[in-house]
Design a protein around this motif. Structure first.
Motif, PDB file in Angstrom:
ATOM      1  N   ALA A 117       0.840  -1.191   0.000  1.00  0.00           N
ATOM      2  CA  ALA A 117       0.000   0.000   0.000  1.00  0.00           C
ATOM      3  C   ALA A 117       0.881   1.249   0.000  1.00  0.00           C
ATOM      4  O   ALA A 117       2.031   1.199   0.437  1.00  0.00           O
ATOM      5  CB  ALA A 117      -0.909  -0.006   1.230  1.00  0.00           C
ATOM      6  N   PRO A 118       0.363   2.389  -0.486  1.00  0.00           N
ATOM      7  CA  PRO A 118       1.149   3.627  -0.455  1.00  0.00           C
ATOM      8  C   PRO A 118       1.601   3.962   0.967  1.00  0.00           C
ATOM      9  O   PRO A 118       0.837   3.828   1.927  1.00  0.00           O
ATOM     10  CB  PRO A 118       0.168   4.675  -0.991  1.00  0.00           C
ATOM     11  CG  PRO A 118      -0.802   3.896  -1.822  1.00  0.00           C
ATOM     12  CD  PRO A 118      -0.947   2.572  -1.126  1.00  0.00           C
ATOM     13  N   ASN A 119       2.861   4.362   1.086  1.00  0.00           N
ATOM     14  CA  ASN A 119       3.436   4.818   2.364  1.00  0.00           C
ATOM     15  C   ASN A 119       3.459   3.746   3.446  1.00  0.00           C
ATOM     16  O   ASN A 119       3.494   4.067   4.642  1.00  0.00           O
ATOM     17  CB  ASN A 119       2.684   6.056   2.880  1.00  0.00           C
ATOM     18  CG  ASN A 119       2.684   7.196   1.895  1.00  0.00           C
ATOM     19  OD1 ASN A 119       3.716   7.536   1.327  1.00  0.00           O
ATOM     20  ND2 ASN A 119       1.530   7.787   1.663  1.00  0.00           N
ATOM     21  N   CYS A 120       3.421   2.449   3.074  1.00  0.00           N
ATOM     22  CA  CYS A 120       3.391   1.410   4.100  1.00  0.00           C
ATOM     23  C   CYS A 120       4.791   0.971   4.531  1.00  0.00           C
ATOM     24  O   CYS A 120       4.950   0.342   5.573  1.00  0.00           O
ATOM     25  CB  CYS A 120       2.594   0.198   3.609  1.00  0.00           C
ATOM     26  SG  CYS A 120       3.420  -0.758   2.326  1.00  0.00           S
ATOM     27  N   ALA A 122       7.904   1.728   6.242  1.00  0.00           N
ATOM     28  CA  ALA A 122       8.505   2.691   7.162  1.00  0.00           C
ATOM     29  C   ALA A 122      10.011   2.447   7.269  1.00  0.00           C
ATOM     30  O   ALA A 122      10.529   1.444   6.779  1.00  0.00           O
ATOM     31  CB  ALA A 122       7.847   2.582   8.535  1.00  0.00           C
ATOM     32  N   ASP A 123      10.692   3.357   7.942  1.00  0.00           N
ATOM     33  CA  ASP A 123      12.155   3.282   8.066  1.00  0.00           C
ATOM     34  C   ASP A 123      12.609   1.942   8.653  1.00  0.00           C
ATOM     35  O   ASP A 123      13.583   1.347   8.196  1.00  0.00           O
ATOM     36  CB  ASP A 123      12.647   4.442   8.940  1.00  0.00           C
ATOM     37  CG  ASP A 123      14.139   4.385   9.174  1.00  0.00           C
ATOM     38  OD1 ASP A 123      14.905   4.579   8.219  1.00  0.00           O
ATOM     39  OD2 ASP A 123      14.554   4.121  10.319  1.00  0.00           O
ATOM     40  N   GLY A 124      11.876   1.451   9.651  1.00  0.00           N
ATOM     41  CA  GLY A 124      12.270   0.208  10.307  1.00  0.00           C
ATOM     42  C   GLY A 124      12.172  -1.018   9.421  1.00  0.00           C
ATOM     43  O   GLY A 124      12.717  -2.067   9.747  1.00  0.00           O
ATOM     44  N   LYS A 125      11.480  -0.897   8.262  1.00  0.00           N
ATOM     45  CA  LYS A 125      11.337  -2.028   7.347  1.00  0.00           C
ATOM     46  C   LYS A 125      12.456  -2.083   6.307  1.00  0.00           C
ATOM     47  O   LYS A 125      12.560  -3.063   5.557  1.00  0.00           O
ATOM     48  CB  LYS A 125       9.993  -1.947   6.605  1.00  0.00           C
ATOM     49  CG  LYS A 125       8.769  -1.793   7.491  1.00  0.00           C
ATOM     50  CD  LYS A 125       8.617  -2.948   8.461  1.00  0.00           C
ATOM     51  CE  LYS A 125       7.332  -2.776   9.282  1.00  0.00           C
ATOM     52  NZ  LYS A 125       7.216  -3.774  10.347  1.00  0.00           N
ATOM     53  N   ILE A 126      13.283  -1.039   6.240  1.00  0.00           N
ATOM     54  CA  ILE A 126      14.330  -0.972   5.216  1.00  0.00           C
ATOM     55  C   ILE A 126      15.659  -1.397   5.828  1.00  0.00           C
ATOM     56  O   ILE A 126      16.107  -0.839   6.825  1.00  0.00           O
ATOM     57  CB  ILE A 126      14.443   0.454   4.639  1.00  0.00           C
ATOM     58  CG1 ILE A 126      13.093   0.892   4.064  1.00  0.00           C
ATOM     59  CG2 ILE A 126      15.523   0.510   3.561  1.00  0.00           C
ATOM     60  CD1 ILE A 126      13.069   2.342   3.614  1.00  0.00           C
ATOM     61  N   ALA A 127      16.285  -2.402   5.222  1.00  0.00           N
ATOM     62  CA  ALA A 127      17.576  -2.881   5.726  1.00  0.00           C
ATOM     63  C   ALA A 127      18.663  -1.838   5.486  1.00  0.00           C
ATOM     64  O   ALA A 127      18.581  -1.020   4.564  1.00  0.00           O
ATOM     65  CB  ALA A 127      17.945  -4.196   5.028  1.00  0.00           C
TER      66      ALA A 127
END
Length: 209
Positions: A117-120, A122-127
């Motif tokens: 989904a758009p904007n789903c 977040a920073d914590g999901k990116i390695a």
């Protein structure tokens, strides 16, 4: 001869003509199970709703005996539906409970950009180190996205620093390479007496008028 002339038990089976006994001659509750021949009771002999649950033997109701739609959800025992009972592509979105699809239920690489989904994200999901240069949109890195002291000489393209980028008085003598200041770089009247080294003015350097 009427019935009062017959002795008790005088009429035996061999005295009764074929088809002589009709339903009129049979008393209520007179026919017991032992008197009914095997397979003698067909569907037409059964009254509506006569076959109750206790009349049906275990495992007697086969699939072909069930009409379409006969097995509703409240007829299915809890935990009775196993994987082998579910047809391919039978479980739609509406059948899934909220939060039912956990990480362990998802196959590797099954989540593509279409599922996000758009904007789903977040920073914590990116390695760490996951965003390479080709992932950045042109112009996406604005001034506020650059950390202090992040831009070193290696990040500057050749000839990228022009006059407008240099702060006033930022170019000190140690920033100048040897012999970098030529005559065109000197402003008018920029060389005063204190700027001239002793014995540097030779006859060749003077003009007499």
């Amino acid at each position: 001869m009427n019935t009062d002339k017959l002795a008790t038990d005088a009429v035996t089976s061999d005295r009764i003509a074929a088809n002589a006994v009709t339903d009129r001659e049979i008393a209520n509750n007179a026919v017991k199970s032992g008197k009914i021949d095997e397979n003698a009771v067909a569907g037409r002999e059964l009254a509506s709703n006569a076959v109750t649950a206790e009349k049906i033997a275990d495992n007697a109701v086969q699939e072909k005996k069930l009409t379409n739609g006969a097995v509703s959800s409240h007829k299915i025992a809890i935990g009775a539906v196993q994987r082998s009972h579910i047809a391919p592509n039978a479980v739609g979105t509406e059948a899934l409970d909220a939060g039912a699809v956990t990480t362990a239920k998802m196959a590797d690489n099954c989540v593509t950009d279409r599922q996000l989904a758009p904007n789903c994200v977040a920073d914590g999901k990116i390695a760490d180190n996951a965003i390479a240069g080709q992932k950045l949109l042109s112009g996406a890195v604005t001034t506020d996205k650059i950390a202090q002291n992040a831009v070193t000489g290696n990040e500057l393209a050749p000839n990228s620093v022009t006059t407008c980028h240099v702060v006033a008085a930022a170019v000190t003598s140690e920033k100048l390479a040897d012999s970098a200041v030529s005559e065109p770089k000197l402003a008018k009247d920029a060389v005063t007496t204190e700027k001239i080294k002793d014995s540097s003015v030779t006859p060749a350097k003077t003009t007499w008028t």
